[in-house]
Design a protein around this motif. Structure first.
Motif: not given
Length: 545
Positions: A37, A66, A506
């Motif tokens: 991140t 993710e 992110t």
């Protein structure tokens, strides 16, 4: 926070629940969420004397979160990319695990953590990801195998069988009750994937069958590669096996397949097939029985030898003590071989208009960018990568490399290649950095915006080794832009917004907040697949309705 994103957080907490006893909250599951991140450098300190494995697992966990977000958003391109990055990290961890503990190998604690994550990740991609069904992913052969072995339990013992084919120099093909169960599966639930495998068989048979003949091996062994990987050179599995023949790192190394920064030869269909022939030849010499050799290919020769001794037999069907996966393995192989030799008889279409994998080779003296090579060959970079699946980076190795290009393109390639100035042909893929006082691998990786794992891998930095002042490190360059679209023109009816990345962001979260996909943000900002890092303060172009 939007309602949909709150739902994603719930999914994430469920997905990472594998740390159950240890994880009382999300921070326990992701102990250092800054790894993939955005953040500032000033607060970061990393001790290079510590094991790299925990950092690799942490990064893999973040990527897994993710994956869940991208899957929720039906972003298939991003899911495929993220899965490949996780498997790269897992193979890196597996390679570290093969070293002695004093040189950075896995401790018992490390191995438990690695195995725990591996089990949860395998469950995620084999059972929970919807988008995996829609992509021809490198994990599909693994998914099919998991699906079929969970649904069918093979009973060993007295077996009635019908001989389909039994010729000298070939593997006997027989039908049993167990084999028929698998044939039925492929005719129903597994039909779509098996048809893809048949198409790949038509594509690669003129490459693989001559190699099998060269080693005087039965041609039926090509069906072994079919069930191992779906004949996908980039296939990978929960055992961190890779390639068409699914070699794990240690076995591949024993049979001459190397893995480094630039390439993984387990994914080279030619070299891996030669290695598989040598390995299978050794197994056959040990057991003098193809069924037992195939079982050993699955679970190891030691287990098969112990089962044979325990049951006082060389009959595979009598070896009750073999692992369940191995008891399923031979019927799985036989069913695929029987269908593939006569597809129409079992309701499958004969592959048509399949372009065979035929190629010419060009020897490159130095490293060169894939995009440049593809342009010179007059083909797309994606197609060039398909012909050279062992390449892990966007460039060929520094030393001599035999590049494969489609048959018929060699003369065009050579004439265009000679017309390019040498400085454009062989672009350097590294810069040399001399370590200064106070620098660490982390600060150097941030300075050049590369992954700390890539930096360690390129320079063969093992665990518990510090970087020294004055030490020269090769820093990998990212190469050219992956996308032709510069992001200046957006889709019709969309307005351009500039988003400044905040600490903790992110790509998946940013995409969710703007109602778009991470893959689109990559394209709009020329973010090459292969680089996942974003940093606090970075400006991103985002097009919104």
């Amino acid at each position: 926070m939007s309602k949909s994103f709150r739902e994603i957080i719930i999914i994430l907490i469920c997905a990472v629940g594998f740390l159950g006893a240890k994880a009382k909250n999300v921070s326990n599951v992701f102990p250092n969420t800054s790894v993939f991140t955005a953040r500032n450098d000033s607060s970061i300190t990393i001790d290079e004397t510590q094991n790299r494995l925990p950092a690799i697992i942490t990064d893999a966990k973040l990527l897994m979160s993710e994956v869940v977000i991208s899957d929720f958003n039906k972003d298939t391109l991003e899911v495929a990319f993220l899965l490949s990055k996780i498997f790269e990290l897992m193979m890196e961890a597996d390679q570290i695990g093969g070293q002695d503990l004093e040189f950075g190998g896995m401790s018992l604690e490390d191995k438990e953590e690695f195995d725990r994550f591996n089990r949860t990740f395998t469950d995620l991609y084999t059972h929970k990801l919807l988008t995996v069904q829609n992509i021809n992913a490198p994990i599909m052969a693994e998914k099919i195998w998991t699906d079929i072995t969970e649904g069918i339990e093979i009973e060993m013992g007295e077996t009635k069988f019908t001989v389909i084919e039994d010729r000298d120099g070939h593997i006997p093909l027989v039908r049993t009750k167990q084999v028929d169960q698998y044939i039925k599966y492929f005719q129903t639930k597994g039909r779509k994937q098996f048809q893809i495998w048949l198409d790949r068989y038509a594509k690669y048979k003129d490459l693989i069958l001559p190699i099998l003949a060269e080693h005087e091996m039965p041609e039926e062994l090509m069906y072994l590669a079919m069930i191992e990987s779906g004949l996908n050179p980039k296939a990978y599995s929960k055992a961190n096996a890779s390639g068409m023949w699914q070699f794990i790192y240690s076995t591949g190394k024993n049979y001459g397949l190397n893995r480094d920064w630039y390439k993984d030869e387990r994914r080279d269909p030619v070299k891996a097939t030669h290695a598989a022939c040598r390995y299978l030849k050794d197994l056959y010499k040990e057991f003098d029985n193809w069924y037992l050799a195939l079982a050993a290919y699955n679970c190891g020769s030691g287990r098969v030898a112990r089962a044979s001794k325990l049951h006082q037999t060389y009959d595979f069907w009598q070896m009750h003590s073999l692992p369940r996966e191995t008891r399923n393995y031979l019927p799985y192989f036989l069913s695929a071989a029987i269908i593939a030799r006569s597809p129409a008889e079992y309701g499958f279409k004969l592959p048509k208009n399949v372009i065979p994998f035929k190629y010419d080779t060009v020897m490159l003296e130095k490293s060169s960018d894939i995009a440049v090579l593809a342009r010179v060959a007059g083909i797309k970079p994606k197609l060039l990568r398909e012909y050279n699946p062992e390449l892990r980076q966007s460039a060929t190795p520094e030393s001599k490399y035999e590049l494969k290009i489609p048959t018929g393109a060699k003369n065009t390639f050579l004439s265009a290649w000679k017309a390019i100035p040498e400085e454009e042909r062989f672009a350097p893929q590294f810069v040399v950095h001399r370590v200064r006082y106070g620098e660490s691998l982390w600060t150097i990786s941030k300075k050049y915006n590369v992954s700390i794992h890539d930096l360690a891998a390129v320079n063969k930095i093992r665990n518990r080794n510090k970087v020294r002042v004055g030490q020269k490190l090769n820093v990998p360059l990212k190469g050219g832009q992956a996308w032709a679209n510069s992001g200046k023109r957006g889709p019709p009816g969309y307005a351009k917004q500039i988003y400044r990345v905040k600490r903790g962001d992110t790509l998946g979260q940013i995409a969710e907040n703007f109602g778009t996909r991470a893959s689109k943000i990559r394209r709009w900002n020329n973010m090459k697949y292969g680089s996942h890092l974003i940093h606090a303060g970075q400006k991103l172009v985002i097009w919104v309705k």
